[in-house]
Write a protein that holds these residues in place. Structure first.
Motif, PDB file in Angstrom:
ATOM      1  N   GLU A  79       0.839  -1.192   0.000  1.00  0.00           N
ATOM      2  CA  GLU A  79       0.000   0.000   0.000  1.00  0.00           C
ATOM      3  C   GLU A  79       0.874   1.241   0.000  1.00  0.00           C
ATOM      4  O   GLU A  79       1.971   1.247   0.562  1.00  0.00           O
ATOM      5  CB  GLU A  79      -0.904   0.029   1.231  1.00  0.00           C
ATOM      6  N   TYR A  80       0.360   2.287  -0.617  1.00  0.00           N
ATOM      7  CA  TYR A  80       1.067   3.557  -0.691  1.00  0.00           C
ATOM      8  C   TYR A  80       0.188   4.660  -0.135  1.00  0.00           C
ATOM      9  O   TYR A  80      -1.019   4.678  -0.362  1.00  0.00           O
ATOM     10  CB  TYR A  80       1.442   3.887  -2.140  1.00  0.00           C
ATOM     11  N   ALA A  81       0.802   5.562   0.593  1.00  0.00           N
ATOM     12  CA  ALA A  81       0.106   6.717   1.152  1.00  0.00           C
ATOM     13  C   ALA A  81       1.063   7.897   1.134  1.00  0.00           C
ATOM     14  O   ALA A  81       2.277   7.730   1.061  1.00  0.00           O
ATOM     15  CB  ALA A  81      -0.348   6.430   2.578  1.00  0.00           C
ATOM     16  N   LEU A  82       0.506   9.084   1.203  1.00  0.00           N
ATOM     17  CA  LEU A  82       1.329  10.283   1.244  1.00  0.00           C
ATOM     18  C   LEU A  82       1.842  10.517   2.657  1.00  0.00           C
ATOM     19  O   LEU A  82       1.133  10.290   3.632  1.00  0.00           O
ATOM     20  CB  LEU A  82       0.518  11.500   0.801  1.00  0.00           C
ATOM     21  N   THR A  83       3.057  10.976   2.742  1.00  0.00           N
ATOM     22  CA  THR A  83       3.615  11.412   4.018  1.00  0.00           C
ATOM     23  C   THR A  83       3.095  12.822   4.283  1.00  0.00           C
ATOM     24  O   THR A  83       2.385  13.405   3.453  1.00  0.00           O
ATOM     25  CB  THR A  83       5.156  11.443   3.955  1.00  0.00           C
ATOM     26  N   GLU A  84       3.471  13.385   5.406  1.00  0.00           N
ATOM     27  CA  GLU A  84       3.094  14.771   5.699  1.00  0.00           C
ATOM     28  C   GLU A  84       3.642  15.702   4.621  1.00  0.00           C
ATOM     29  O   GLU A  84       2.972  16.635   4.181  1.00  0.00           O
ATOM     30  CB  GLU A  84       3.626  15.170   7.090  1.00  0.00           C
ATOM     31  N   LYS A  85       4.864  15.439   4.198  1.00  0.00           N
ATOM     32  CA  LYS A  85       5.484  16.231   3.127  1.00  0.00           C
ATOM     33  C   LYS A  85       4.661  16.114   1.842  1.00  0.00           C
ATOM     34  O   LYS A  85       4.434  17.105   1.151  1.00  0.00           O
ATOM     35  CB  LYS A  85       6.910  15.738   2.889  1.00  0.00           C
ATOM     36  N   GLY A  86       4.191  14.916   1.537  1.00  0.00           N
ATOM     37  CA  GLY A  86       3.374  14.701   0.346  1.00  0.00           C
ATOM     38  C   GLY A  86       2.030  15.403   0.440  1.00  0.00           C
ATOM     39  O   GLY A  86       1.564  16.021  -0.524  1.00  0.00           O
ATOM     40  N   ARG A  87       1.395  15.319   1.616  1.00  0.00           N
ATOM     41  CA  ARG A  87       0.099  15.979   1.800  1.00  0.00           C
ATOM     42  C   ARG A  87       0.228  17.491   1.711  1.00  0.00           C
ATOM     43  O   ARG A  87      -0.714  18.186   1.331  1.00  0.00           O
ATOM     44  CB  ARG A  87      -0.530  15.565   3.123  1.00  0.00           C
ATOM     45  N   SER A  88       1.395  18.017   2.039  1.00  0.00           N
ATOM     46  CA  SER A  88       1.592  19.465   1.964  1.00  0.00           C
ATOM     47  C   SER A  88       1.563  19.965   0.518  1.00  0.00           C
ATOM     48  O   SER A  88       1.475  21.173   0.287  1.00  0.00           O
ATOM     49  CB  SER A  88       2.903  19.862   2.642  1.00  0.00           C
ATOM     50  N   LEU A  89       1.620  19.071  -0.453  1.00  0.00           N
ATOM     51  CA  LEU A  89       1.522  19.458  -1.861  1.00  0.00           C
ATOM     52  C   LEU A  89       0.074  19.712  -2.283  1.00  0.00           C
ATOM     53  O   LEU A  89      -0.170  20.197  -3.390  1.00  0.00           O
ATOM     54  CB  LEU A  89       2.135  18.375  -2.759  1.00  0.00           C
ATOM     55  N   GLY A  90      -0.889  19.406  -1.436  1.00  0.00           N
ATOM     56  CA  GLY A  90      -2.305  19.583  -1.755  1.00  0.00           C
ATOM     57  C   GLY A  90      -2.639  20.975  -2.269  1.00  0.00           C
ATOM     58  O   GLY A  90      -3.239  21.116  -3.346  1.00  0.00           O
ATOM     59  N   PRO A  91      -2.277  22.041  -1.551  1.00  0.00           N
ATOM     60  CA  PRO A  91      -2.584  23.385  -2.041  1.00  0.00           C
ATOM     61  C   PRO A  91      -1.912  23.701  -3.379  1.00  0.00           C
ATOM     62  O   PRO A  91      -2.497  24.379  -4.221  1.00  0.00           O
ATOM     63  CB  PRO A  91      -2.045  24.304  -0.936  1.00  0.00           C
ATOM     64  N   VAL A  92      -0.715  23.192  -3.583  1.00  0.00           N
ATOM     65  CA  VAL A  92      -0.004  23.418  -4.846  1.00  0.00           C
ATOM     66  C   VAL A  92      -0.778  22.764  -5.989  1.00  0.00           C
ATOM     67  O   VAL A  92      -0.998  23.373  -7.045  1.00  0.00           O
ATOM     68  CB  VAL A  92       1.434  22.846  -4.785  1.00  0.00           C
ATOM     69  N   ILE A  93      -1.227  21.545  -5.779  1.00  0.00           N
ATOM     70  CA  ILE A  93      -1.985  20.827  -6.805  1.00  0.00           C
ATOM     71  C   ILE A  93      -3.310  21.525  -7.080  1.00  0.00           C
ATOM     72  O   ILE A  93      -3.733  21.633  -8.232  1.00  0.00           O
ATOM     73  CB  ILE A  93      -2.180  19.349  -6.397  1.00  0.00           C
ATOM     74  N   GLN A  94      -3.970  22.024  -6.039  1.00  0.00           N
ATOM     75  CA  GLN A  94      -5.230  22.745  -6.235  1.00  0.00           C
ATOM     76  C   GLN A  94      -5.022  23.996  -7.080  1.00  0.00           C
ATOM     77  O   GLN A  94      -5.835  24.301  -7.952  1.00  0.00           O
ATOM     78  CB  GLN A  94      -5.851  23.107  -4.893  1.00  0.00           C
ATOM     79  N   VAL A  95      -3.943  24.719  -6.843  1.00  0.00           N
ATOM     80  CA  VAL A  95      -3.654  25.915  -7.638  1.00  0.00           C
ATOM     81  C   VAL A  95      -3.399  25.530  -9.088  1.00  0.00           C
ATOM     82  O   VAL A  95      -3.905  26.180 -10.010  1.00  0.00           O
ATOM     83  CB  VAL A  95      -2.449  26.691  -7.042  1.00  0.00           C
ATOM     84  N   ILE A  96      -2.647  24.473  -9.318  1.00  0.00           N
ATOM     85  CA  ILE A  96      -2.366  24.023 -10.686  1.00  0.00           C
ATOM     86  C   ILE A  96      -3.659  23.584 -11.373  1.00  0.00           C
ATOM     87  O   ILE A  96      -3.894  23.911 -12.547  1.00  0.00           O
ATOM     88  CB  ILE A  96      -1.316  22.890 -10.705  1.00  0.00           C
ATOM     89  N   GLN A  97      -4.525  22.866 -10.655  1.00  0.00           N
ATOM     90  CA  GLN A  97      -5.804  22.449 -11.230  1.00  0.00           C
ATOM     91  C   GLN A  97      -6.656  23.665 -11.583  1.00  0.00           C
ATOM     92  O   GLN A  97      -7.288  23.713 -12.639  1.00  0.00           O
ATOM     93  CB  GLN A  97      -6.560  21.526 -10.262  1.00  0.00           C
ATOM     94  N   GLY A  98      -6.712  24.647 -10.679  1.00  0.00           N
ATOM     95  CA  GLY A  98      -7.469  25.860 -10.953  1.00  0.00           C
ATOM     96  C   GLY A  98      -6.925  26.609 -12.166  1.00  0.00           C
ATOM     97  O   GLY A  98      -7.683  27.096 -13.012  1.00  0.00           O
ATOM     98  N   TRP A  99      -5.613  26.690 -12.266  1.00  0.00           N
ATOM     99  CA  TRP A  99      -4.980  27.326 -13.403  1.00  0.00           C
ATOM    100  C   TRP A  99      -5.320  26.586 -14.693  1.00  0.00           C
ATOM    101  O   TRP A  99      -5.629  27.209 -15.712  1.00  0.00           O
ATOM    102  CB  TRP A  99      -3.468  27.366 -13.186  1.00  0.00           C
TER     103      TRP A  99
END
Length: 102
Positions: A79-99
């Protein structure tokens, strides 16, 4: 195959190297929904092949973005899951999706 570990460089350069893989953001975005098995992840990331997914996951794990849990079952379950560092990319991904939408 050698997994490239990011060395201490300029923080911007490190971030760009970490996120520069063709499939990196797609994998991280998919894992934002929660823990997934390898085959689930492979089905969810449209267009990626098994070898490339394994390579990207190893690189993400080596850089502390993804956490891998292997269970001693037959056949092996991973199984794979995001670490805290990985979850911190959430806002970055949301901005890219919005763009991308605009």
């Amino acid at each position: 195959m050698e997994v490239k570990k990011i060395e201490n460089k300029c923080p911007f350069t490190e971030a760009m190297e970490l996120l520069s893989g063709k499939w990196t953001l797609s994998i991280v975005n998919t894992l934002m929904t929660g823990t997934m098995r390898f085959n689930e992840l492979e089905r969810a990331v449209t267009g990626i092949n098994t070898r490339m997914l394994a390579r990207e996951l190893k690189a993400l794990e080596a850089n502390g973005v993804v956490y891998r849990t292997a269970y001693a079952t037959v056949p092996p379950t991973v199984e794979y899951a995001l670490t805290e560092k990985g979850r911190s990319l959430g806002p970055v991904i949301q901005v890219i999706q919005g763009w991308a939408v605009t």
